[in-house]
Scaffold this active site. Structure first.
Site, PDB file in Angstrom:
ATOM      1  N   ASP A  75     -22.812  -3.978  34.827  1.00  0.00           N
ATOM      2  CA  ASP A  75     -22.717  -5.307  34.224  1.00  0.00           C
ATOM      3  C   ASP A  75     -23.589  -5.304  32.960  1.00  0.00           C
ATOM      4  O   ASP A  75     -24.822  -5.316  33.026  1.00  0.00           O
ATOM      5  CB  ASP A  75     -23.211  -6.365  35.223  1.00  0.00           C
ATOM      6  CG  ASP A  75     -22.987  -7.773  34.703  1.00  0.00           C
ATOM      7  OD1 ASP A  75     -23.175  -8.007  33.491  1.00  0.00           O
ATOM      8  OD2 ASP A  75     -22.614  -8.639  35.514  1.00  0.00           O
ATOM      9  N   ASP A 109     -14.361  -5.024  35.547  1.00  0.00           N
ATOM     10  CA  ASP A 109     -15.412  -4.929  36.570  1.00  0.00           C
ATOM     11  C   ASP A 109     -15.350  -3.585  37.300  1.00  0.00           C
ATOM     12  O   ASP A 109     -16.344  -3.125  37.842  1.00  0.00           O
ATOM     13  CB  ASP A 109     -15.261  -6.073  37.570  1.00  0.00           C
ATOM     14  CG  ASP A 109     -15.626  -7.412  36.927  1.00  0.00           C
ATOM     15  OD1 ASP A 109     -16.587  -7.433  36.133  1.00  0.00           O
ATOM     16  OD2 ASP A 109     -14.930  -8.416  37.183  1.00  0.00           O
ATOM     17  N   ASN A 130      -6.796  -5.776  30.394  1.00  0.00           N
ATOM     18  CA  ASN A 130      -6.592  -7.207  30.611  1.00  0.00           C
ATOM     19  C   ASN A 130      -6.052  -7.849  29.331  1.00  0.00           C
ATOM     20  O   ASN A 130      -5.861  -7.167  28.331  1.00  0.00           O
ATOM     21  CB  ASN A 130      -7.888  -7.877  31.085  1.00  0.00           C
ATOM     22  CG  ASN A 130      -8.986  -7.773  30.058  1.00  0.00           C
ATOM     23  OD1 ASN A 130      -8.905  -8.339  28.976  1.00  0.00           O
ATOM     24  ND2 ASN A 130     -10.035  -7.007  30.391  1.00  0.00           N
TER      25      ASN A 130
END
Ligand code: PMT
Length: 410
Positions: free
Chosen positions: A311, A284, A215
């Site tokens: 997470d 994720d 990202n």
């Protein structure tokens, strides 16, 4: 009020190391400012420092005989080098020559000052001073980078005219500036004695030996938070995804690539810490399979099967003796609603929400945050990430104090 009056350094034990360099004369002024601010200063000189300045100058300023030798029978009988290492609350080496930085990096202990740097648990700061070409040399750059990663604070050098007539980086920071740094570190700071772990940057989830899912996180926000925490006196471990940023002075960095590696590094670091700030943009999902060979473009379409990553923030928040947990929320709409839902779902104390996409949040130098906690919120307006991080850290420090007061109402 003078600069030195301003700081509360009374009775703080500062070990001032002086190495060989023309800037050593400025250290006499630094010693004078530290003493005026109330500090107890012990000067340790290397042999080379003695070529540039006399020990009697420092003795007159500090009221303590200068220490030079590892095997001085007079001192080893009284406050030996190990006692001196324990006595120090801060070791500042100014000026720190290129040679000394190299020896420090290598872990040599062949004189008193380098031995003290190894033997002491006190925080260590160096103020480099040298010719600009020596400072820019890849060997020095690598030494300084490695020291930064180890948590050594590197103060300076400043740019300007050098003793040799060159212009460029390599000047010792001015004594008043060094005094301010010492004061910030020892004298003030709302998080002195607190330990923090911060995550920053992106994660990369490999597909094959050359490709990954990633990202746009640059790490700027998380690095600014780590730096702001250090400025408030916290001891900071920064678990960072791949970014091209320097390690902030005084921060220990652990570099990772994938979400799983970030999780492992965080869980290793988080035991016994007071604060966890999750600023990383953790993937994720990751590819179910990492292919050994580069994927060939034989088909018109390619299907990837992804599996959920753990997470990390939620996991830390669920630990039995968990630290104060601060998450970030990257949202494209309904900022407050989504962020509050995330705060509750992850069971964390505070969330800093930012709008992302359309040139906001990721990669930029500025940002704006909506900070939410149980029963309160605060909008921090758009500004440089460094400034924003300072404000966020002060909100965090206040909330941590308030929580401690509620837990221990005496
Ligand atoms: O790095 P920059 O270019 O400066 O950009 C800054 C930023 C936009 C990346 C930063 O401000 C930010 O918003 N970071 C969080 C990004 C994110 O992943 O948000 P999220 O809403 O998907 O995740 C919520 C929280 O859970 C975050 O604290 C995240 O670190 C954490 N998380 C998420 C997934 C996961 N598997 N583990 C986690 O710990």
């Amino acid at each position: 009020m003078t600069v030195s009056d301003h700081f509360r350094l009374r009775d703080r034990h500062i070990l001032l190391g002086v190495t060989g360099g023309i800037a050593a004369y400025k250290t006499a002024e630094l010693a004078r400012l530290l003493v005026r601010a109330g500090a107890d200063v012990q000067v340790v000189m290397t042999e080379a420092a003695g070529i540039f300045i006399g020990g009697s100058t420092f003795q007159a300023i500090t009221g303590r005989p200068v220490r030079r030798s590892l095997f001085d029978p007079a001192h080893e009988a009284a406050m030996g080098h190990i006692e001196l290492a324990r006595w120090a609350e801060l070791i500042l080496v100014a000026p720190a020559s290129a040679d000394f930085l190299a020896r420090l990096h290598a872990g040599l202990a062949d004189d008193l000052l380098s031995t003290l740097c190894l033997a002491s648990e006190a925080p260590l700061a160096v103020a480099p001073a040298m010719n600009r070409n020596m400072w820019r040399h890849p060997a020095t750059a690598a030494n300084v980078e490695a020291l930064r990663v180890r948590g050594v604070r590197v103060w300076g050098p400043a740019e300007g005219e050098q003793a040799c007539g060159d212009q460029g980086p390599g000047r010792l920071l001015e004594p008043a500036e060094l005094l301010v740094r010492v004061g910030e570190w020892l004298g003030q700071g709302s998080l002195i004695g607190r330990k923090a772990v911060v995550t920053a940057g992106p994660t990369r989830e490999p597909l094959d030996p050359v490709r990954f899912l990633g990202n746009r996180s640059s790490g700027k926000m998380g690095y600014a938070v780590a730096e702001a925490l250090v400025r408030e006196g916290a001891d900071v471990i920064l678990v960072s995804g791949p970014v091209s940023l320097d390690v902030p002075s005084g921060v220990r960095r652990v570099s990772v690539e994938t979400a799983l590696a970030m999780r492992e590094a965080v869980l290793d670091a988080v035991t016994g810490v007071d604060l966890f700030v999750a600023c990383a943009a953790v993937a994720d999902y990751r590819p179910r399979q990492i292919v050994d060979q580069k994927i060939k473009k034989t088909e018109e379409t390619l299907r990837l099967e992804l599996v959920r990553n753990p997470d990390i923030l939620r996991e830390v928040a669920a630990l039995p003796d968990r630290p104060f947990c601060v998450g970030f929320a990257a949202e494209t709409d309904a900022l407050a609603v989504h962020a509050e839902a995330k705060r509750k779902a992850k069971g964390i104390d505070m969330i800093a929400a930012n709008l992302v996409g359309g040139g906001e949040g990721f990669e930029t130098d500025d940002n704006a945050l909506l900070v939410l906690w149980e029963g309160g919120w605060l909008e921090l307006p758009r500004q440089q990430k460094t400034r924003l991080a300072e404000q966020l850290v002060s909100v965090i420090a206040e909330s941590m104090d308030a929580q401690a007061t509620i837990e221990d109402p005496r």
